[in-house]
Design a protein around this motif. Structure first.
Motif, PDB file in Angstrom:
ATOM      1  N   GLY A  59       0.847  -1.196   0.000  1.00  0.00           N
ATOM      2  CA  GLY A  59       0.000   0.000   0.000  1.00  0.00           C
ATOM      3  C   GLY A  59       0.880   1.242   0.000  1.00  0.00           C
ATOM      4  N   LEU A  60       0.591   2.180  -0.908  1.00  0.00           N
ATOM      5  CA  LEU A  60       1.381   3.414  -1.025  1.00  0.00           C
ATOM      6  C   LEU A  60       0.484   4.606  -0.722  1.00  0.00           C
ATOM      7  N   HIS A  61       0.890   5.449   0.232  1.00  0.00           N
ATOM      8  CA  HIS A  61       0.093   6.615   0.624  1.00  0.00           C
ATOM      9  C   HIS A  61       1.006   7.819   0.654  1.00  0.00           C
ATOM     10  N   LEU A  62       0.737   8.803  -0.225  1.00  0.00           N
ATOM     11  CA  LEU A  62       1.611   9.977  -0.360  1.00  0.00           C
ATOM     12  C   LEU A  62       0.918  11.217   0.190  1.00  0.00           C
ATOM     13  N   PHE A  63       1.703  12.089   0.799  1.00  0.00           N
ATOM     14  CA  PHE A  63       1.166  13.302   1.435  1.00  0.00           C
ATOM     15  C   PHE A  63       2.053  14.491   1.089  1.00  0.00           C
ATOM     16  N   VAL A  64       1.444  15.672   0.978  1.00  0.00           N
ATOM     17  CA  VAL A  64       2.230  16.912   0.905  1.00  0.00           C
ATOM     18  C   VAL A  64       1.650  17.911   1.911  1.00  0.00           C
ATOM     19  N   ASP A  65       2.544  18.777   2.442  1.00  0.00           N
ATOM     20  CA  ASP A  65       2.098  19.792   3.405  1.00  0.00           C
ATOM     21  C   ASP A  65       1.350  20.922   2.703  1.00  0.00           C
ATOM     22  N   ARG A  66       1.886  21.330   1.525  1.00  0.00           N
ATOM     23  CA  ARG A  66       1.334  22.489   0.817  1.00  0.00           C
ATOM     24  C   ARG A  66       1.055  22.114  -0.634  1.00  0.00           C
ATOM     25  N   PRO A  67       0.003  22.745  -1.223  1.00  0.00           N
ATOM     26  CA  PRO A  67      -0.423  22.297  -2.560  1.00  0.00           C
ATOM     27  C   PRO A  67       0.314  22.955  -3.720  1.00  0.00           C
ATOM     28  N   GLU A  68       1.365  23.731  -3.464  1.00  0.00           N
ATOM     29  CA  GLU A  68       2.014  24.526  -4.515  1.00  0.00           C
ATOM     30  C   GLU A  68       2.178  23.749  -5.817  1.00  0.00           C
ATOM     31  N   GLY A  69       1.668  24.336  -6.897  1.00  0.00           N
ATOM     32  CA  GLY A  69       1.837  23.712  -8.212  1.00  0.00           C
ATOM     33  C   GLY A  69       0.820  22.622  -8.509  1.00  0.00           C
ATOM     34  N   GLY A  70      -0.074  22.320  -7.567  1.00  0.00           N
ATOM     35  CA  GLY A  70      -1.112  21.315  -7.825  1.00  0.00           C
ATOM     36  C   GLY A  70      -0.757  19.966  -7.236  1.00  0.00           C
ATOM     37  N   VAL A  71      -1.780  19.361  -6.603  1.00  0.00           N
ATOM     38  CA  VAL A  71      -1.561  18.086  -5.911  1.00  0.00           C
ATOM     39  C   VAL A  71      -1.999  16.937  -6.819  1.00  0.00           C
ATOM     40  N   PRO A  72      -1.109  15.982  -7.120  1.00  0.00           N
ATOM     41  CA  PRO A  72      -1.507  14.835  -7.957  1.00  0.00           C
ATOM     42  C   PRO A  72      -2.683  14.076  -7.334  1.00  0.00           C
ATOM     43  N   ALA A  73      -3.436  13.381  -8.175  1.00  0.00           N
ATOM     44  CA  ALA A  73      -4.683  12.745  -7.734  1.00  0.00           C
ATOM     45  C   ALA A  73      -4.465  11.756  -6.588  1.00  0.00           C
ATOM     46  N   ASP A  74      -3.329  11.062  -6.578  1.00  0.00           N
ATOM     47  CA  ASP A  74      -3.140  10.045  -5.534  1.00  0.00           C
ATOM     48  C   ASP A  74      -2.358  10.571  -4.325  1.00  0.00           C
ATOM     49  N   VAL A  75      -2.262  11.899  -4.213  1.00  0.00           N
ATOM     50  CA  VAL A  75      -1.518  12.491  -3.090  1.00  0.00           C
ATOM     51  C   VAL A  75      -2.499  13.263  -2.227  1.00  0.00           C
ATOM     52  N   ARG A  76      -2.412  13.090  -0.908  1.00  0.00           N
ATOM     53  CA  ARG A  76      -3.309  13.807   0.005  1.00  0.00           C
ATOM     54  C   ARG A  76      -2.623  15.045   0.539  1.00  0.00           C
ATOM     55  N   LEU A  77      -3.416  16.089   0.751  1.00  0.00           N
ATOM     56  CA  LEU A  77      -2.889  17.319   1.325  1.00  0.00           C
ATOM     57  C   LEU A  77      -3.012  17.217   2.844  1.00  0.00           C
ATOM     58  N   GLY A  78      -1.896  17.397   3.551  1.00  0.00           N
ATOM     59  CA  GLY A  78      -1.929  17.327   5.016  1.00  0.00           C
ATOM     60  C   GLY A  78      -0.827  16.437   5.541  1.00  0.00           C
ATOM     61  N   ARG A  79      -0.656  16.509   6.834  1.00  0.00           N
ATOM     62  CA  ARG A  79       0.416  15.752   7.480  1.00  0.00           C
ATOM     63  C   ARG A  79       0.009  14.299   7.748  1.00  0.00           C
ATOM     64  N   ILE A  80       1.005  13.447   7.908  1.00  0.00           N
ATOM     65  CA  ILE A  80       0.741  12.076   8.363  1.00  0.00           C
ATOM     66  C   ILE A  80       0.440  12.174   9.860  1.00  0.00           C
ATOM     67  N   SER A  81      -0.761  11.785  10.242  1.00  0.00           N
ATOM     68  CA  SER A  81      -1.212  11.947  11.621  1.00  0.00           C
ATOM     69  C   SER A  81      -1.831  10.628  12.096  1.00  0.00           C
ATOM     70  N   ILE A  93       9.409  12.545  13.365  1.00  0.00           N
ATOM     71  CA  ILE A  93       9.617  11.340  14.183  1.00  0.00           C
ATOM     72  C   ILE A  93       8.984  11.533  15.552  1.00  0.00           C
ATOM     73  N   ASN A  94       9.184  12.721  16.138  1.00  0.00           N
ATOM     74  CA  ASN A  94       8.597  13.000  17.454  1.00  0.00           C
ATOM     75  C   ASN A  94       7.078  12.868  17.417  1.00  0.00           C
ATOM     76  N   ALA A  95       6.458  13.444  16.382  1.00  0.00           N
ATOM     77  CA  ALA A  95       4.988  13.444  16.314  1.00  0.00           C
ATOM     78  C   ALA A  95       4.446  12.042  16.073  1.00  0.00           C
ATOM     79  N   ILE A  96       5.170  11.237  15.337  1.00  0.00           N
ATOM     80  CA  ILE A  96       4.623   9.928  14.975  1.00  0.00           C
ATOM     81  C   ILE A  96       5.007   8.846  15.975  1.00  0.00           C
ATOM     82  N   ALA A  97       6.237   8.922  16.502  1.00  0.00           N
ATOM     83  CA  ALA A  97       6.694   7.811  17.359  1.00  0.00           C
ATOM     84  C   ALA A  97       7.334   8.280  18.660  1.00  0.00           C
ATOM     85  N   GLY A  98       7.313   9.571  18.914  1.00  0.00           N
ATOM     86  CA  GLY A  98       7.939  10.086  20.134  1.00  0.00           C
ATOM     87  C   GLY A  98       9.426  10.307  19.920  1.00  0.00           C
ATOM     88  N   PRO A  99      10.048  11.123  20.773  1.00  0.00           N
ATOM     89  CA  PRO A  99      11.466  11.454  20.575  1.00  0.00           C
ATOM     90  C   PRO A  99      12.402  10.284  20.857  1.00  0.00           C
TER      91      PRO A  99
END
Ligand code: FAD
Length: 314
Positions: free
Chosen positions: A218-240, A281-287
């Motif tokens: 399974g492949l899941h792609l994310f970007v923080d900002r949409p500059e230049g346009g977000v491809p269809a299979d990419v989500r806008l936002g952080r991995i949370s 790393i801190n946000a996802i798994a702690g420091p």
């Protein structure tokens, strides 16, 4: 920005906070060891080997795809190396070395492909970007980053930011090439903007493999900002946490499995690998803990009930 908790060790290297953008930076000078450079094309962590830069192509705002070729590599060295491994590349202008991850290992022609980011004041990245095809570059390795074990896990979930994808790409490339792994892989990757996502040379094969083998990868792609346009299979936002739950289909609270009737299938053995900038790393798994130790599992994965047995911060 790469944090410079460079953590070089004899038996392996720590990727603590070295990948991606946005990490707090504490500068630690990283002098190259006094390892000799040998004239023969053999590979070893304890000596430098000469390679030729045979390709250097821009792959985004601050990244390049580079190919280093070791000419006349011995047959013994051509045996595939187990993922995940890296090499130290030496900037011989200032005698400093940094670890980098050959995306596809080393092939039978002695070629290694790297995806390398340069930072405005970073030493080795800038030096590598300035090199011309035909230049000689010295490296030593392989050094183990993390030892993959076939059939150890039902599922391996990789979470990366920026060039932190490189060790995961190597693992996936090796596994896809073999084609018989029983482990299911999931990759959640984020980059700041669409143009900073890994180049098509990397994402193309991953997208194709995910589309053809959804039960294996399974492949899941994310970007923080949409500059230049977000491809269809990419989500806008952080991995949370909610995104991890969504991508893994984890809608049942972890504690409920503790009370599951015995007729239910046993819990799947899962391993999370995290590689990216330190804030991610801190946000996802702690420091990390002290002295480059793993530390407790916190962040989103800690909230989901995962422990140090299930999580490895690269
Ligand atoms: C096992 C492993 C594998 C890796 N694989 C890859 C890979 O495949 N691709 C990749 O791109 N990277 C990879 N890295 C990261 C890589 O090793 C380097 O850390 C990275 O390229 C930065 O090195 P540099 O010499 O260019 O920058 P450095 O000189 O280390 O600087 C890093 C950052 O610090 C800032 N800085 C520099 N000097 C100072 C100063 N005096 N004061 C304050 N800030 C300063 C720079 O602006 C920059 O942002 C890997 C790391 C590890 C541990």
């Amino acid at each position: 920005m790469f944090s410079a908790r460079l953590g070089r060790r004899a038996a392996g290297v720590s990727l603590v906070g070295l990948f991606g953008a946005g990490a707090a930076y504490i500068f630690i000078p990283d002098k190259s060891r006094s390892a000799p450079t040998v004239d023969n094309p053999s590979l070893s962590p304890s000596h430098f080997t000469r390679a030729t830069l045979t390709s250097s192509e821009p792959s985004g705002p601050n990244t390049k795809l580079l190919v280093l070729t070791v000419h006349g590599l011995s047959a013994q060295t051509k045996a595939p190396l187990a993922p995940i491994w890296s090499v130290f590349i030496k900037d011989d202008d200032i005698q400093v070395e940094r670890p980098y991850t050959p995306l596809e290992g080393i092939d039978e022609h002695g070629r290694m492909l790297f995806w390398i980011k340069k930072y405005p004041k970073g030493e080795v990245g800038r030096w590598l970007h300035s090199k011309k095809v035909g230049d000689t570059i010295e490296f030593r390795g392989p050094l183990s980053t993390w030892a993959w074990k076939e059939d150890e896990w039902d599922e391996v979930v990789m979470i990366s930011g920026g060039t932190g994808i490189t060790p995961f790409y190597q693992l996936l490339h090796s596994s896809i090439a073999k084609g018989q792994s029983k482990t299911r892989f999931t990759l959640l990757h984020s980059s700041p903007t669409p143009s900073e996502l890994p180049p098509p040379e990397m994402l193309g094969p991953l997208r194709e493999y995910a589309a053809a083998n959804p039960q294996k990868f399974g492949l899941h792609l994310f970007v923080d900002r949409p500059e230049g346009g977000v491809p269809a299979d990419v989500r806008l936002g952080r991995i949370s946490k909610p995104e991890i739950q969504r991508c893994l289909g984890l809608n049942t609270p972890w504690w409920r499995s503790m009370f599951a009737p015995s007729s239910e299938p046993p819990a799947r053995k899962i391993m999370f690998l995290i590689c990216g900038p330190e804030p991610m790393i801190n946000a996802i798994a702690g420091p990390y803990g002290r002295n480059f130790s793993q530390g407790e599992v916190g962040g989103a994965l800690g909230e989901l009930g995962y422990t140090s047995r299930d999580v490895r911060k690269l």
